[in-house]
Design a protein around this motif. Sequence first.
Motif, PDB file in Angstrom:
ATOM      1  N   GLU A  49       4.894  19.809 -39.782  1.00  0.00           N
ATOM      2  CA  GLU A  49       3.588  19.139 -39.831  1.00  0.00           C
ATOM      3  C   GLU A  49       3.409  18.307 -38.567  1.00  0.00           C
ATOM      4  OE1 GLU A  49       1.127  15.956 -42.570  1.00  0.00           O
ATOM      5  OE2 GLU A  49       2.936  16.868 -43.343  1.00  0.00           O
ATOM      6  N   GLN A  50       2.250  18.469 -37.951  1.00  0.00           N
ATOM      7  CA  GLN A  50       1.938  17.712 -36.736  1.00  0.00           C
ATOM      8  C   GLN A  50       1.292  16.385 -37.110  1.00  0.00           C
ATOM      9  OE1 GLN A  50       2.777  18.792 -33.631  1.00  0.00           O
ATOM     10  NE2 GLN A  50       3.742  20.529 -34.654  1.00  0.00           N
ATOM     11  N   GLN A  51       1.812  15.301 -36.566  1.00  0.00           N
ATOM     12  CA  GLN A  51       1.265  13.972 -36.821  1.00  0.00           C
ATOM     13  C   GLN A  51       0.094  13.729 -35.868  1.00  0.00           C
ATOM     14  OE1 GLN A  51       2.304  12.034 -39.307  1.00  0.00           O
ATOM     15  NE2 GLN A  51       3.832  13.552 -39.856  1.00  0.00           N
ATOM     16  N   PRO A  52      -1.021  13.119 -36.367  1.00  0.00           N
ATOM     17  CA  PRO A  52      -2.181  12.864 -35.485  1.00  0.00           C
ATOM     18  C   PRO A  52      -1.911  11.819 -34.437  1.00  0.00           C
ATOM     19  CG  PRO A  52      -2.602  12.069 -37.732  1.00  0.00           C
ATOM     20  CD  PRO A  52      -1.243  12.702 -37.700  1.00  0.00           C
TER      21      PRO A  52
END
Length: 52
Positions: A49-52
């Motif tokens: 999951e990519q963190q904003p």
Amino acid sequence: MPCATGPPSPRPAQTPVDSLGQRLDRLLTYSKSDTDDDTCLIGIEVLEEQQP
């Protein structure tokens, strides 16, 4: 009879160098099925999951 040294130590996961499809194809290529319709393989790729 258990191994005297115990189970192998866990290793951290590594980033695969080939695609999920290539790894699944390799598993099917070397499976010991006698016909094409008696082997089923499902692959799931979990992406980080990519963190904003």
